[in-house]
Design a protein around this motif. Structure first.
Motif, mmCIF file in Angstrom:
data_model
loop_
_atom_site.group_PDB
_atom_site.id
_atom_site.type_symbol
_atom_site.label_atom_id
_atom_site.label_comp_id
_atom_site.label_asym_id
_atom_site.label_seq_id
_atom_site.Cartn_x
_atom_site.Cartn_y
_atom_site.Cartn_z
ATOM 1 N N ASP A 17 21.668 8.906 14.211
ATOM 2 C CA ASP A 17 21.917 10.200 14.832
ATOM 3 C C ASP A 17 21.849 11.288 13.769
ATOM 4 O OD1 ASP A 17 22.383 11.949 16.877
ATOM 5 O OD2 ASP A 17 24.393 11.221 17.362
ATOM 6 N N LYS A 18 21.728 12.540 14.222
ATOM 7 C CA LYS A 18 21.661 13.669 13.308
ATOM 8 C C LYS A 18 22.033 14.937 14.058
ATOM 9 C CE LYS A 18 18.387 16.332 10.498
ATOM 10 N NZ LYS A 18 16.976 16.498 10.109
ATOM 11 N N ALA A 19 22.591 15.901 13.331
ATOM 12 C CA ALA A 19 22.898 17.200 13.931
ATOM 13 C C ALA A 19 21.611 17.994 14.062
ATOM 14 C CB ALA A 19 23.890 17.961 13.063
ATOM 15 N N SER A 69 4.693 20.599 28.428
ATOM 16 C CA SER A 69 6.144 20.795 28.453
ATOM 17 C C SER A 69 6.745 20.302 27.151
ATOM 18 C CB SER A 69 6.776 20.022 29.614
ATOM 19 O OG SER A 69 6.291 20.458 30.853
ATOM 20 N N GLY A 70 7.887 20.873 26.828
ATOM 21 C CA GLY A 70 8.678 20.320 25.751
ATOM 22 C C GLY A 70 9.508 19.154 26.282
ATOM 23 N N LEU A 71 10.257 18.513 25.395
ATOM 24 C CA LEU A 71 11.087 17.386 25.812
ATOM 25 C C LEU A 71 12.427 17.469 25.106
ATOM 26 C CD1 LEU A 71 11.068 14.717 27.497
ATOM 27 C CD2 LEU A 71 10.490 13.543 25.360
ATOM 28 N N GLY A 72 13.488 17.551 25.909
ATOM 29 C CA GLY A 72 14.829 17.462 25.367
ATOM 30 C C GLY A 72 15.274 16.013 25.414
ATOM 31 N N LEU A 73 15.722 15.483 24.286
ATOM 32 C CA LEU A 73 16.100 14.070 24.243
ATOM 33 C C LEU A 73 17.134 13.843 23.167
ATOM 34 C CD1 LEU A 73 13.253 12.012 22.529
ATOM 35 C CD2 LEU A 73 13.520 14.463 22.263
ATOM 36 N N ARG A 74 18.011 12.892 23.449
ATOM 37 C CA ARG A 74 19.001 12.524 22.452
ATOM 38 C C ARG A 74 18.313 12.013 21.203
ATOM 39 N NH1 ARG A 74 24.325 11.521 24.376
ATOM 40 N NH2 ARG A 74 24.745 11.042 22.192
ATOM 41 N N ARG A 75 18.833 12.417 20.047
ATOM 42 C CA ARG A 75 18.250 11.957 18.788
ATOM 43 C C ARG A 75 18.284 10.435 18.698
ATOM 44 N NH1 ARG A 75 16.391 14.868 14.404
ATOM 45 N NH2 ARG A 75 15.816 13.432 12.731
ATOM 46 N N LEU A 76 19.319 9.835 19.245
ATOM 47 C CA LEU A 76 19.406 8.375 19.239
ATOM 48 C C LEU A 76 18.274 7.751 20.044
ATOM 49 C CD1 LEU A 76 23.256 7.923 19.704
ATOM 50 C CD2 LEU A 76 21.936 7.489 17.626
ATOM 51 N N ALA A 77 17.897 8.371 21.158
ATOM 52 C CA ALA A 77 16.800 7.846 21.975
ATOM 53 C C ALA A 77 15.476 7.968 21.243
ATOM 54 C CB ALA A 77 16.732 8.586 23.307
ATOM 55 N N LEU A 78 15.255 9.103 20.588
ATOM 56 C CA LEU A 78 14.018 9.297 19.821
ATOM 57 C C LEU A 78 13.921 8.287 18.693
ATOM 58 C CD1 LEU A 78 11.500 10.881 18.948
ATOM 59 C CD2 LEU A 78 13.018 12.418 17.680
ATOM 60 N N HIS A 79 14.994 8.161 17.932
ATOM 61 C CA HIS A 79 14.947 7.246 16.795
ATOM 62 C C HIS A 79 14.796 5.801 17.247
ATOM 63 C CE1 HIS A 79 16.258 5.008 13.220
ATOM 64 N NE2 HIS A 79 15.761 6.031 12.568
ATOM 65 N N GLY A 80 15.496 5.429 18.316
ATOM 66 C CA GLY A 80 15.389 4.057 18.805
ATOM 67 C C GLY A 80 13.979 3.707 19.237
ATOM 68 N N ALA A 81 13.299 4.644 19.915
ATOM 69 C CA ALA A 81 11.931 4.390 20.370
ATOM 70 C C ALA A 81 10.972 4.281 19.195
ATOM 71 C CB ALA A 81 11.498 5.503 21.308
ATOM 72 N N ASP A 118 0.831 -1.201 0.000
ATOM 73 C CA ASP A 118 0.000 0.000 0.000
ATOM 74 C C ASP A 118 0.862 1.245 0.000
ATOM 75 O OD1 ASP A 118 -2.599 -1.228 0.121
ATOM 76 O OD2 ASP A 118 -2.191 -1.715 2.222
ATOM 77 N N VAL A 119 1.902 1.245 0.859
ATOM 78 C CA VAL A 119 2.759 2.420 1.010
ATOM 79 C C VAL A 119 4.220 1.996 1.094
ATOM 80 C CG1 VAL A 119 3.248 4.516 2.333
ATOM 81 C CG2 VAL A 119 0.936 3.557 2.348
ATOM 82 N N LEU A 120 5.056 2.642 0.295
ATOM 83 C CA LEU A 120 6.499 2.499 0.385
ATOM 84 C C LEU A 120 7.043 3.809 0.947
ATOM 85 C CD1 LEU A 120 9.263 1.195 -0.172
ATOM 86 C CD2 LEU A 120 9.080 2.050 -2.531
ATOM 87 N N ILE A 121 7.783 3.733 2.033
ATOM 88 C CA ILE A 121 8.346 4.927 2.659
ATOM 89 C C ILE A 121 9.854 4.925 2.446
ATOM 90 C CG2 ILE A 121 8.682 6.174 4.822
ATOM 91 C CD1 ILE A 121 6.049 4.945 5.798
ATOM 92 N N ILE A 122 10.354 5.974 1.821
ATOM 93 C CA ILE A 122 11.786 6.117 1.592
ATOM 94 C C ILE A 122 12.347 7.046 2.655
ATOM 95 C CG2 ILE A 122 13.587 6.773 -0.038
ATOM 96 C CD1 ILE A 122 11.828 4.413 -0.926
ATOM 97 N N GLY A 123 13.150 6.491 3.540
ATOM 98 C CA GLY A 123 13.726 7.271 4.632
ATOM 99 C C GLY A 123 13.177 6.821 5.972
ATOM 100 N N GLY A 124 14.068 6.333 6.831
ATOM 101 C CA GLY A 124 13.647 5.822 8.124
ATOM 102 C C GLY A 124 14.027 6.711 9.273
ATOM 103 N N GLY A 125 13.981 8.044 9.071
ATOM 104 C CA GLY A 125 14.164 8.981 10.169
ATOM 105 C C GLY A 125 12.861 9.136 10.942
ATOM 106 N N PRO A 126 12.793 10.085 11.878
ATOM 107 C CA PRO A 126 11.577 10.237 12.695
ATOM 108 C C PRO A 126 10.304 10.461 11.889
ATOM 109 C CG PRO A 126 13.394 11.383 13.729
ATOM 110 C CD PRO A 126 13.903 10.923 12.397
ATOM 111 N N ALA A 127 10.351 11.312 10.849
ATOM 112 C CA ALA A 127 9.142 11.569 10.065
ATOM 113 C C ALA A 127 8.695 10.312 9.321
ATOM 114 C CB ALA A 127 9.380 12.716 9.085
ATOM 115 N N GLY A 128 9.648 9.604 8.702
ATOM 116 C CA GLY A 128 9.299 8.388 7.976
ATOM 117 C C GLY A 128 8.750 7.302 8.887
ATOM 118 N N LEU A 129 9.338 7.150 10.068
ATOM 119 C CA LEU A 129 8.865 6.141 11.009
ATOM 120 C C LEU A 129 7.494 6.508 11.565
ATOM 121 C CD1 LEU A 129 12.178 5.364 12.929
ATOM 122 C CD2 LEU A 129 11.104 4.017 11.107
#
Length: 344
Positions: free
Chosen positions: A38-40, A91-103, A3-14
């Motif tokens: 990870d990402k800058a 509240s906002g949330l400060g978090l390591r990009r690795l933690a966000l992507h892993g979750a 049904d859907v092919l997603i190119i890119g497995g960053g936060p938006a794609g996931l």
């Protein structure tokens, strides 16, 4: 056929993959890099983005922050002017990009989406399907980042105008000293300090120059003094940040996240917008109406585009940059109103 092919497995794609699975769609995500990625980036998630994650059942570890604080980056510690504004709700949330992507990655695995490793540079489509990397689907969502190869291959990229800016980020092993994301305004750029763990802050610089991290830090005396002795981690950079597109849809291909165009990281809304656009793109696909996403993308990003373009342009002249913190200090109601907009 998927049904859907997603190119890119960053936060938006996931996030798009999770929304698609919730809609009962068969999904494949293609990403050449192994998780977590990870990402800058500034690593601060606004309250609206936190709420979007929670609606998906994703709750990564991090450090809540109450709002935004502007400081004069030229002053030394103890003499700096500052303006502070809390978010009106949540509240906002400060978090390591690795933690966000892993979750997010684990949530996608648990949801039953298919994950594959491939780098996509070309897309073929007709009136019934789209194909890339040997995968055929009814629709394709391109979430392949700031310099999206899919966007370029489809001829959707437009030349950026005005000053180009870059970002650079590192972590420092020091306990957060503030419940806010601190933004230090300097002569030629900004420094962003985000609490991301009990023993760590993320420090990111934005500006038109491409100097090394240490040289950027030297331009902010108060921040340099605060970080003295703290061990710094690896440095990551990204840019140029400004990316323009002619439209976010081409036939059966829908662009989301940074791939759909990007103004600047100045307001810290990138992740929140990416999550909202991911949901809107999947809704359009579920209705078999991809053109619906064009209007939705415009609606979702309109305030961000107007506010960010205006702020970036207004702060190019040195006198304007020097006036930012004094203005926010003298007109706290205006600063609070701007921060309330960012929290959405």
């Amino acid at each position: 056929m998927k049904d859907v092919l997603i190119i890119g497995g960053g936060p938006a794609g996931l996030a798009a993959a999770l929304h698609a699975r919730r809609a009962g769609l068969d999904v494949t995500v293609l990403e050449p890099r192994g998780a977590p990625i990870d990402k800058a980036c500034g690593e601060g998630l606004m309250p609206g983005g936190v709420a979007a994650l929670h609606r998906l059942g994703v709750r990564p570890p991090g450090m809540p922050f109450r709002g935004i604080r502007y400081l004069d980056g030229r002053d030394r510690a103890g003499r700096r002017a500052c303006a502070t504004a809390d978010f009106p709700d949540g509240s906002g949330l400060g978090l390591r990009r690795l933690a966000l992507h892993g979750a997010l990655h684990q949530a996608v695995v648990d949801a039953g989406a298919e994950l594959g490793a491939a780098r996509v540079h070309d897309v073929q489509q007709d009136g019934e399907y789209v194909q890339a990397a040997g995968v055929r689907a009814r629709y394709l969502i391109a979430a392949d980042g700031l310099h999206s190869p899919v966007r370029r291959a489809l001829g959707l990229e437009r030349a950026a105008r005005g000053r180009r800016r870059w970002g650079i980020r590192a972590h420092h092993a020091i306990a957060p000293w503030s419940e806010y994301v601190e933004v230090y305004w300097g002569e030629h750029g900004e420094a962003y300090v985000t609490p991301v763990a009990p023993d760590c802050v993320g420090v990111a610089f934005l500006g038109s120059g491409r100097e090394p991290f240490a040289e950027r830090l030297a331009a902010f005396p108060a921040l340099r003094e605060r970080l003295a002795g703290a061990v710094a981690g690896p440095v990551l950079a990204a840019g140029p940040l400004h990316q323009r597109v002619s439209r976010p849809v081409a036939g059966r291909v829908l662009l989301i996240g940074d791939a759909a165009g990007y103004v600047d990281a100045l307001t810290g809304e990138g992740l929140s917008l990416g999550f909202r656009c991911a949901e809107a793109a999947v809704e359009a696909i579920a209705r078999d109406a991809p053109e619906q996403y064009v209007a939705e993308h415009r609606r979702i990003t309109r305030r961000y585009r107007l506010l960010t373009v205006a702020l970036v342009r207004a702060t190019v002249p040195a006198p304007s940059r020097r006036a930012i913190v004094p203005l926010a200090t003298r007109a706290p109601w205006l600063f609070r109103a701007a921060v309330a907009q960012l929290a959405r």
